[in-house]
Design an enzyme around this catalytic site. Structure first.
Site, PDB file in Angstrom:
ATOM      1  N   TYR A  47       0.850  -1.203   0.000  1.00  0.00           N
ATOM      2  CA  TYR A  47       0.000   0.000   0.000  1.00  0.00           C
ATOM      3  C   TYR A  47       0.878   1.242   0.000  1.00  0.00           C
ATOM      4  O   TYR A  47       1.858   1.299   0.734  1.00  0.00           O
ATOM      5  CB  TYR A  47      -0.891   0.035   1.254  1.00  0.00           C
ATOM      6  CG  TYR A  47      -2.347  -0.116   0.890  1.00  0.00           C
ATOM      7  CD1 TYR A  47      -2.956   0.788   0.023  1.00  0.00           C
ATOM      8  CD2 TYR A  47      -3.104  -1.167   1.385  1.00  0.00           C
ATOM      9  CE1 TYR A  47      -4.277   0.636  -0.338  1.00  0.00           C
ATOM     10  CE2 TYR A  47      -4.432  -1.326   1.019  1.00  0.00           C
ATOM     11  CZ  TYR A  47      -5.015  -0.416   0.160  1.00  0.00           C
ATOM     12  OH  TYR A  47      -6.316  -0.568  -0.205  1.00  0.00           O
ATOM     13  N   GLU A  49      -0.518   4.845  -0.505  1.00  0.00           N
ATOM     14  CA  GLU A  49      -1.329   6.042  -0.777  1.00  0.00           C
ATOM     15  C   GLU A  49      -0.477   7.296  -0.599  1.00  0.00           C
ATOM     16  O   GLU A  49       0.310   7.386   0.334  1.00  0.00           O
ATOM     17  CB  GLU A  49      -2.547   6.064   0.151  1.00  0.00           C
ATOM     18  CG  GLU A  49      -3.591   5.058  -0.296  1.00  0.00           C
ATOM     19  CD  GLU A  49      -4.797   4.988   0.626  1.00  0.00           C
ATOM     20  OE1 GLU A  49      -4.866   5.769   1.586  1.00  0.00           O
ATOM     21  OE2 GLU A  49      -5.663   4.136   0.365  1.00  0.00           O
ATOM     22  N   THR A 219      -3.461   6.197 -21.992  1.00  0.00           N
ATOM     23  CA  THR A 219      -3.279   4.849 -21.462  1.00  0.00           C
ATOM     24  C   THR A 219      -1.836   4.467 -21.753  1.00  0.00           C
ATOM     25  O   THR A 219      -1.159   5.112 -22.559  1.00  0.00           O
ATOM     26  CB  THR A 219      -4.214   3.836 -22.152  1.00  0.00           C
ATOM     27  OG1 THR A 219      -4.013   3.917 -23.559  1.00  0.00           O
ATOM     28  CG2 THR A 219      -5.659   4.090 -21.819  1.00  0.00           C
ATOM     29  N   LYS A 222      -1.376   0.764 -25.249  1.00  0.00           N
ATOM     30  CA  LYS A 222      -1.707   0.656 -26.682  1.00  0.00           C
ATOM     31  C   LYS A 222      -0.409   0.766 -27.486  1.00  0.00           C
ATOM     32  O   LYS A 222       0.420  -0.132 -27.385  1.00  0.00           O
ATOM     33  CB  LYS A 222      -2.762   1.705 -27.038  1.00  0.00           C
ATOM     34  CG  LYS A 222      -4.070   1.486 -26.239  1.00  0.00           C
ATOM     35  CD  LYS A 222      -5.163   2.421 -26.645  1.00  0.00           C
ATOM     36  CE  LYS A 222      -6.480   2.086 -25.983  1.00  0.00           C
ATOM     37  NZ  LYS A 222      -6.712   2.811 -24.725  1.00  0.00           N
ATOM     38  N   ARG A 228      -1.481  -2.451 -18.726  1.00  0.00           N
ATOM     39  CA  ARG A 228      -2.745  -1.715 -18.752  1.00  0.00           C
ATOM     40  C   ARG A 228      -2.694  -0.641 -17.664  1.00  0.00           C
ATOM     41  O   ARG A 228      -2.408  -0.941 -16.506  1.00  0.00           O
ATOM     42  CB  ARG A 228      -3.924  -2.655 -18.467  1.00  0.00           C
ATOM     43  CG  ARG A 228      -3.971  -3.873 -19.345  1.00  0.00           C
ATOM     44  CD  ARG A 228      -5.298  -4.552 -19.270  1.00  0.00           C
ATOM     45  NE  ARG A 228      -6.267  -3.759 -19.984  1.00  0.00           N
ATOM     46  CZ  ARG A 228      -6.382  -3.749 -21.312  1.00  0.00           C
ATOM     47  NH1 ARG A 228      -5.604  -4.499 -22.057  1.00  0.00           N
ATOM     48  NH2 ARG A 228      -7.275  -2.994 -21.896  1.00  0.00           N
TER      49      ARG A 228
HETATM   50  N1  DSN Z   1     -11.482   0.361 -25.467  1.00  0.00           N
HETATM   51  C1  DSN Z   1     -10.468   1.232 -26.004  1.00  0.00           C
HETATM   52  C2  DSN Z   1     -10.307   1.078 -27.465  1.00  0.00           C
HETATM   53  O1  DSN Z   1     -10.465  -0.036 -27.930  1.00  0.00           O
HETATM   54  O2  DSN Z   1     -10.014   2.015 -28.157  1.00  0.00           O
HETATM   55  C3  DSN Z   1     -10.711   2.623 -25.640  1.00  0.00           C
HETATM   56  O3  DSN Z   1     -10.934   2.704 -24.281  1.00  0.00           O
END
Ligand code: DSN
Length: 425
Positions: A47, A49, A219, A222, A228
């Site tokens: 933890y 915080e 994010t 990607k 994630r």
């Molecule tokens: N779900 C994501 C996407 O596929 O673009 C966006 O949050």
């Protein structure tokens, strides 16, 4: 303790699915083993915080260093002055920004979800559309492109407190400089959600929002190819225009507003194991190898887009500048929906997602489009020369969607083909 074979057998099945198939979901990627190692580490037990060296728990001397490394690497990757690496996801990052800079009912202006935007940019089914007053801009019907003069007109009409740019299915680059001029003309803050193209932006392959946008969220999983998660950045800190003050009566800096909007505003304890994995991924993204990867992602997307066009498919906006494309299936066939295409390709182990197209006539559960992205297949090692093969399979499957023998044959070919591009071998 007994091994949980139920779960680990399922994880093994998922590994095989990922190894055998062609992954074309534009928001997915394959992380390195060291990113996974960090996610699965003992840091999950801690933890923490608060922020590095300002925690509400003891024993944080190690995670302080981990989190500081993640912050420092992210800052040097994007050339930004301030970052918070704690958001659990992109949605959490956007929630924190909105909590920080808006009051319930304030007007916001985002890119329409049905034109390629994101749920958290004001969709009525999301907190952003329920708590704030959403307004939208979209693309032009004829070109599939955003018209910035129209954005200026809409901004002028709705006087948003926050303007949001960024998308989950827009294949063109953004004019952040123009958007900032529009935001300034109406006194709005400008948020860029770069979740999709973040990796490509970090390596200078697309326009850079950092000098123009007040706040940037992304994010990390990607094109950035990390675990994630989400982060918030600012090119430069600035006094918050809402006039919020600290106990000494001084105007709070935006960094302080955003830090407390993440914790305690919208989250509790940070996920330090994920933050460690973010740090690993940022370190990887700082390398020259990642630069080569980003060039290949874009080259593959352009090659796949033209291979699909050659086969009679229409790409919204006519092509792509980034890692993805949105295909309107209606030019190919009236009966082919996004839902049918997704299901058909799934039978061939080609994973894509159905997607609404601008000015959609079908429901979001059916749709007239599909979205394809090249981040994951590029990580597997596919090059431009392979895109004709992929387009051939996609086209053959979609034109033979009722013929299970053809789909089975393609599935076998896909599986054989992907053996040459090992994943976690
Ligand atoms: N779900 C994501 C996407 O596929 O673009 C966006 O949050």
């Amino acid at each position: 303790m007994q091994r949980d074979t139920q779960i680990f057998d399922l994880i093994q099945l998922e590994l095989h699915r990922q190894q055998h198939g062609i992954e074309l979901i534009a928001s997915e990627n394959f992380v390195s083993r060291q990113v996974m190692e960090a996610v699965g580490s003992v840091l999950t037990n801690k933890y923490a915080e608060g922020l590095p060296n300002k925690r509400y728990y003891g024993g944080c001397e190690v995670v302080d260093k981990v989190e500081q490394l993640a912050i420092d690497r992210l800052k040097s990757l994007f050339g930004c002055q301030w970052a918070n690496v704690q958001p659990h996801s992109g949605a959490q990052a956007n929630a924190a920004v909105m909590l920080g800079v808006l009051k319930p009912g304030d007007a916001i202006l985002g890119f329409d979800l049905s034109h390629g935007g994101h749920l958290t940019h004001g969709s009525p089914v999301n907190f952003s559309g329920k708590l704030y007053s959403p307004n939208f801009y979209g693309v032009e019907k004829e070109t599939g492109l955003i018209n910035y003069d129209t954005v200026a007109e809409i901004a002028n009409a709705c006087q948003p407190k926050l303007m949001i740019c960024g998308a989950s299915s827009y294949s063109r680059d953004w004019d952040y400089k123009r958007l900032r001029e529009i935001a300034d003309s109406v006194g709005a803050l400008l948020l860029a959600d770069i979740s999709h193209p973040a990796g490509l932006i970090a390596k200078g392959k697309l326009n850079n929002p950092i000098p123009h946008c007040h706040i940037i969220t992304t994010t990390t999983h990607k094109t950035l190819r990390g675990p994630r998660g989400g982060v918030i950045m600012m090119g430069q800190d600035f006094p918050n225009p809402m006039g919020e003050t600290n106990p000494k009566g001084e105007i709070k800096m935006m960094s302080a507003i955003l830090d407390s909007a993440v914790f305690p505003g919208t989250q509790g304890g940070p996920l330090e194991h994920v933050i460690a994995a973010k740090a690993v991924a940022f370190g990887e993204a700082l390398s020259d190898e990642f630069d080569t990867y980003c060039n290949q992602v874009i080259a593959n997307a352009k090659a796949l887009a033209s291979a699909m066009v050659k086969r009679g498919y229409s790409i919204i906006s006519g092509g792509t500048d980034n890692h993805m494309m949105l295909i309107d299936l209606r030019t190919k066939s009236d009966e082919l929906t996004g839902k049918l295409a997704e299901k058909t390709l799934e039978k061939c182990e080609i994973t894509i997602n159905k997607n609404t197209v601008p000015f959609e006539t079908r429901s979001p559960f059916v749709t007239s489009g599909i979205r394809l992205g090249t981040s994951a297949i590029t990580t597997r090692g596919l090059k431009e020369s392979h895109m004709e093969t992929l387009a051939n399979w996609i086209d053959k499957a979609l034109t033979n969607h009722q013929n299970d023998d053809v789909l089975l044959e393609i599935k076998g070919q896909v599986k054989d083909f992907m053996k040459d591009f090992p994943l976690y071998g």
